[in-house]
Design a protein around this motif. Structure first.
Motif, PDB file in Angstrom:
ATOM      1  N   ASP A  82       0.848  -1.190   0.000  1.00  0.00           N
ATOM      2  CA  ASP A  82       0.000   0.000   0.000  1.00  0.00           C
ATOM      3  C   ASP A  82       0.883   1.240   0.000  1.00  0.00           C
ATOM      4  OD1 ASP A  82      -1.842   2.006   0.319  1.00  0.00           O
ATOM      5  OD2 ASP A  82      -2.683   1.253   2.198  1.00  0.00           O
ATOM      6  N   GLY A  83       0.896   1.943  -1.124  1.00  0.00           N
ATOM      7  CA  GLY A  83       1.708   3.151  -1.252  1.00  0.00           C
ATOM      8  C   GLY A  83       0.865   4.406  -1.235  1.00  0.00           C
ATOM      9  N   SER A  84      -0.198   4.407  -0.442  1.00  0.00           N
ATOM     10  CA  SER A  84      -1.099   5.564  -0.371  1.00  0.00           C
ATOM     11  C   SER A  84      -0.334   6.831   0.029  1.00  0.00           C
ATOM     12  CB  SER A  84      -2.204   5.321   0.646  1.00  0.00           C
ATOM     13  OG  SER A  84      -3.018   4.237   0.279  1.00  0.00           O
ATOM     14  N   LEU A  85      -0.842   7.960  -0.426  1.00  0.00           N
ATOM     15  CA  LEU A  85      -0.274   9.246  -0.041  1.00  0.00           C
ATOM     16  C   LEU A  85      -0.601   9.537   1.419  1.00  0.00           C
ATOM     17  CD1 LEU A  85      -1.350  11.257  -3.204  1.00  0.00           C
ATOM     18  CD2 LEU A  85       0.995  10.673  -2.598  1.00  0.00           C
ATOM     19  N   SER A  86       0.315  10.161   2.114  1.00  0.00           N
ATOM     20  CA  SER A  86       0.018  10.576   3.484  1.00  0.00           C
ATOM     21  C   SER A  86      -0.963  11.743   3.450  1.00  0.00           C
ATOM     22  CB  SER A  86       1.301  10.999   4.197  1.00  0.00           C
ATOM     23  OG  SER A  86       1.793  12.218   3.659  1.00  0.00           O
ATOM     24  N   ALA A  87      -1.712  11.905   4.523  1.00  0.00           N
ATOM     25  CA  ALA A  87      -2.667  13.013   4.605  1.00  0.00           C
ATOM     26  C   ALA A  87      -1.946  14.349   4.479  1.00  0.00           C
ATOM     27  CB  ALA A  87      -3.433  12.935   5.918  1.00  0.00           C
ATOM     28  N   GLU A  88      -0.749  14.431   5.040  1.00  0.00           N
ATOM     29  CA  GLU A  88       0.014  15.672   4.990  1.00  0.00           C
ATOM     30  C   GLU A  88       0.453  15.994   3.562  1.00  0.00           C
ATOM     31  OE1 GLU A  88      -0.058  13.951   8.912  1.00  0.00           O
ATOM     32  OE2 GLU A  88       0.665  13.109   7.007  1.00  0.00           O
ATOM     33  N   ALA A  89       0.944  14.986   2.844  1.00  0.00           N
ATOM     34  CA  ALA A  89       1.392  15.199   1.464  1.00  0.00           C
ATOM     35  C   ALA A  89       0.225  15.603   0.567  1.00  0.00           C
ATOM     36  CB  ALA A  89       2.054  13.935   0.934  1.00  0.00           C
ATOM     37  N   LEU A  90      -0.920  14.947   0.748  1.00  0.00           N
ATOM     38  CA  LEU A  90      -2.097  15.274  -0.052  1.00  0.00           C
ATOM     39  C   LEU A  90      -2.571  16.690   0.230  1.00  0.00           C
ATOM     40  CD1 LEU A  90      -4.392  14.449  -1.964  1.00  0.00           C
ATOM     41  CD2 LEU A  90      -5.610  13.560   0.036  1.00  0.00           C
ATOM     42  N   ASN A  91      -2.657  17.054   1.494  1.00  0.00           N
ATOM     43  CA  ASN A  91      -3.139  18.384   1.844  1.00  0.00           C
ATOM     44  C   ASN A  91      -2.206  19.473   1.307  1.00  0.00           C
ATOM     45  OD1 ASN A  91      -5.051  20.115   3.490  1.00  0.00           O
ATOM     46  ND2 ASN A  91      -3.098  20.675   4.419  1.00  0.00           N
ATOM     47  N   HIS A  92      -0.903  19.217   1.381  1.00  0.00           N
ATOM     48  CA  HIS A  92       0.064  20.199   0.865  1.00  0.00           C
ATOM     49  C   HIS A  92      -0.103  20.369  -0.641  1.00  0.00           C
ATOM     50  CE1 HIS A  92       3.940  22.057  -0.189  1.00  0.00           C
ATOM     51  NE2 HIS A  92       3.973  22.471   1.066  1.00  0.00           N
ATOM     52  N   PHE A  93      -0.347  19.273  -1.337  1.00  0.00           N
ATOM     53  CA  PHE A  93      -0.539  19.372  -2.786  1.00  0.00           C
ATOM     54  C   PHE A  93      -1.783  20.190  -3.107  1.00  0.00           C
ATOM     55  CE2 PHE A  93      -2.185  18.144  -6.896  1.00  0.00           C
ATOM     56  CZ  PHE A  93      -1.048  18.099  -7.696  1.00  0.00           C
ATOM     57  N   LEU A  94      -2.873  19.918  -2.405  1.00  0.00           N
ATOM     58  CA  LEU A  94      -4.151  20.562  -2.709  1.00  0.00           C
ATOM     59  C   LEU A  94      -4.211  22.022  -2.277  1.00  0.00           C
ATOM     60  CD1 LEU A  94      -6.619  17.676  -1.787  1.00  0.00           C
ATOM     61  CD2 LEU A  94      -5.931  18.400  -4.082  1.00  0.00           C
ATOM     62  N   THR A  95      -3.465  22.373  -1.266  1.00  0.00           N
ATOM     63  CA  THR A  95      -3.550  23.736  -0.743  1.00  0.00           C
ATOM     64  C   THR A  95      -2.377  24.627  -1.143  1.00  0.00           C
ATOM     65  OG1 THR A  95      -2.500  23.074   1.338  1.00  0.00           O
ATOM     66  CG2 THR A  95      -4.917  23.008   1.234  1.00  0.00           C
ATOM     67  N   VAL A  96      -1.220  24.025  -1.421  1.00  0.00           N
ATOM     68  CA  VAL A  96      -0.029  24.815  -1.748  1.00  0.00           C
ATOM     69  C   VAL A  96       0.441  24.557  -3.177  1.00  0.00           C
ATOM     70  CG1 VAL A  96       2.357  25.356  -1.114  1.00  0.00           C
ATOM     71  CG2 VAL A  96       0.676  24.845   0.674  1.00  0.00           C
ATOM     72  N   ASP A  97       0.782  23.306  -3.469  1.00  0.00           N
ATOM     73  CA  ASP A  97       1.309  22.977  -4.795  1.00  0.00           C
ATOM     74  C   ASP A  97       0.329  23.334  -5.911  1.00  0.00           C
ATOM     75  OD1 ASP A  97       3.648  21.885  -3.674  1.00  0.00           O
ATOM     76  OD2 ASP A  97       2.698  19.928  -3.428  1.00  0.00           O
ATOM     77  N   ARG A  98      -0.945  23.195  -5.630  1.00  0.00           N
ATOM     78  CA  ARG A  98      -1.949  23.420  -6.669  1.00  0.00           C
ATOM     79  C   ARG A  98      -1.964  24.858  -7.171  1.00  0.00           C
ATOM     80  NH1 ARG A  98      -8.353  21.696  -6.437  1.00  0.00           N
ATOM     81  NH2 ARG A  98      -8.702  21.835  -8.689  1.00  0.00           N
ATOM     82  N   GLN A  99      -1.375  25.763  -6.434  1.00  0.00           N
ATOM     83  CA  GLN A  99      -1.338  27.158  -6.867  1.00  0.00           C
ATOM     84  C   GLN A  99      -0.260  27.417  -7.927  1.00  0.00           C
ATOM     85  OE1 GLN A  99      -3.912  28.827  -5.662  1.00  0.00           O
ATOM     86  NE2 GLN A  99      -4.297  26.976  -4.444  1.00  0.00           N
ATOM     87  N   ALA A 100       0.562  26.419  -8.211  1.00  0.00           N
ATOM     88  CA  ALA A 100       1.652  26.578  -9.181  1.00  0.00           C
ATOM     89  C   ALA A 100       1.111  26.830 -10.582  1.00  0.00           C
ATOM     90  CB  ALA A 100       2.541  25.339  -9.180  1.00  0.00           C
ATOM     91  N   ASP A 101       1.882  27.534 -11.376  1.00  0.00           N
ATOM     92  CA  ASP A 101       1.469  27.879 -12.737  1.00  0.00           C
ATOM     93  C   ASP A 101       1.141  26.653 -13.570  1.00  0.00           C
ATOM     94  OD1 ASP A 101       1.806  30.544 -12.137  1.00  0.00           O
ATOM     95  OD2 ASP A 101       3.794  30.701 -13.074  1.00  0.00           O
ATOM     96  N   CYS A 102       1.888  25.569 -13.398  1.00  0.00           N
ATOM     97  CA  CYS A 102       1.700  24.383 -14.235  1.00  0.00           C
ATOM     98  C   CYS A 102       0.370  23.682 -13.985  1.00  0.00           C
ATOM     99  CB  CYS A 102       2.854  23.397 -14.048  1.00  0.00           C
ATOM    100  SG  CYS A 102       3.026  22.749 -12.362  1.00  0.00           S
ATOM    101  N   LEU A 103      -0.334  24.065 -12.931  1.00  0.00           N
ATOM    102  CA  LEU A 103      -1.606  23.420 -12.601  1.00  0.00           C
ATOM    103  C   LEU A 103      -2.817  24.333 -12.788  1.00  0.00           C
ATOM    104  CD1 LEU A 103      -0.545  21.459  -9.377  1.00  0.00           C
ATOM    105  CD2 LEU A 103      -0.918  20.533 -11.678  1.00  0.00           C
ATOM    106  N   GLN A 104      -2.590  25.519 -13.291  1.00  0.00           N
ATOM    107  CA  GLN A 104      -3.702  26.468 -13.395  1.00  0.00           C
ATOM    108  C   GLN A 104      -4.735  26.072 -14.445  1.00  0.00           C
ATOM    109  OE1 GLN A 104      -4.196  28.893 -11.013  1.00  0.00           O
ATOM    110  NE2 GLN A 104      -2.553  27.539 -10.278  1.00  0.00           N
TER     111      GLN A 104
END
Length: 270
Positions: A82-104
């Motif tokens: 089971d290689g599920s994402l940690s809750a912390e990694a997922l939340n960081h992606f959705l709240t911080v990383d998602r603001q990156a230009d490549c995801l707009q």
């Protein structure tokens, strides 16, 4: 050295373009391989539930499944890895990383243990296409409210933008997670230790196999490392030239012509 494990990609490889496959030839091939002590591993970016449904009438003891681009490994319907994402990694992606230009300009689908999730307002064509590959697709107001155990993040990008999105995401994620080109305009983001190659290597270690005993089939960028690693890496006739260049062989038949099964029959079972 004799082949003891065959890792097979699905979309564009074992599967026809309409998601079907030659069930009778698959069963015959699987049974013959079992007699020779050869295990087969289906390797896909799709959810396990989707794959279990697709192959429900042809499952066998010598058939294992790598799902969600390596985030799950199942054998005999039992979760081995089971290689599920940690809750912390997922939340960081959705709240911080998602603001990156490549995801707009991108749309996000979360693949979980019990369903898949995208936000309300996603284009209808995207939803209809996703429903063919993601079981139990649910529309939610906010992805950060999803409580399921998330295996991977799928990023749907503009046509032709997958390569640059993978590069930009891997620079952004800086080893925290890893982006893979999953084909068909989708980039999969998974845990840093997850991927098709790591999953096959994990099984090889469990089953005490060497790379020389592994045959692998694929057609896309996320199959490239596995084709290069396997003792016998075979690219599909319909694969891009750059993927064929990574392989030891190219099939004489494409995915619509049952190229994987015919190659196994001709090389291992003749």
């Amino acid at each position: 050295m004799a082949i003891k494990l065959i890792a097979v990609d699905l979309n564009g490889t074992l599967l026809h373009n309409d998601q079907s496959f030659n069930r009778s030839l698959f069963q015959t091939t699987l049974a013959a391989l079992d007699q020779d002590g050869v295990r087969v591993v289906l390797s896909s970016g799709n959810q396990y539930d989707h794959l279990r449904s697709l192959f429900k009438d042809v499952m066998a003891d010598n058939l294992a499944v790598i799902a969600e681009n390596g985030a799950s490994i199942y054998w005999r319907d039992r979760l081995l890895f089971d290689g599920s994402l940690s809750a912390e990694a997922l939340n960081h992606f959705l709240t911080v990383d998602r603001q990156a230009d490549c995801l707009q300009e991108a749309y996000i689908i979360l693949t979980g243990a019990h369903g898949s999730y995208t936000e309300k307002g996603a284009p209808q064509p995207l939803i209809e296409a996703a429903e063919k590959f993601y079981d139990h697709l649910q529309l939610v107001d906010d992805l950060t409210t999803v409580t399921d155990q998330i295996k991977k993040i799928s990023v749907s990008v503009l046509p032709g933008a997958t390569g640059q999105t993978v590069e930009a995401l891997n620079e952004l994620l800086a080893g925290r997670m890893r982006a893979h080109d999953s084909g068909y305009g989708v980039v999969d983001v998974v845990a840093a230790n997850v991927g098709k190659l790591p999953a096959v290597q994990w099984l090889a270690k469990e089953w005490q196999l060497e790379a020389a005993e592994i045959m692998a089939f694929g057609d896309g960028a996320n199959d490239g490392p596995l084709l290069a690693y396997a003792g016998t890496g075979i690219a599909m006739q319909n694969a891009p030239a750059k993927i064929q260049a990574l392989a030891d062989q190219v099939t004489a038949w494409d995915n619509e012509q049952d190229g994987v099964l015919k190659t196994i029959q001709s090389q291992l079972l003749a």
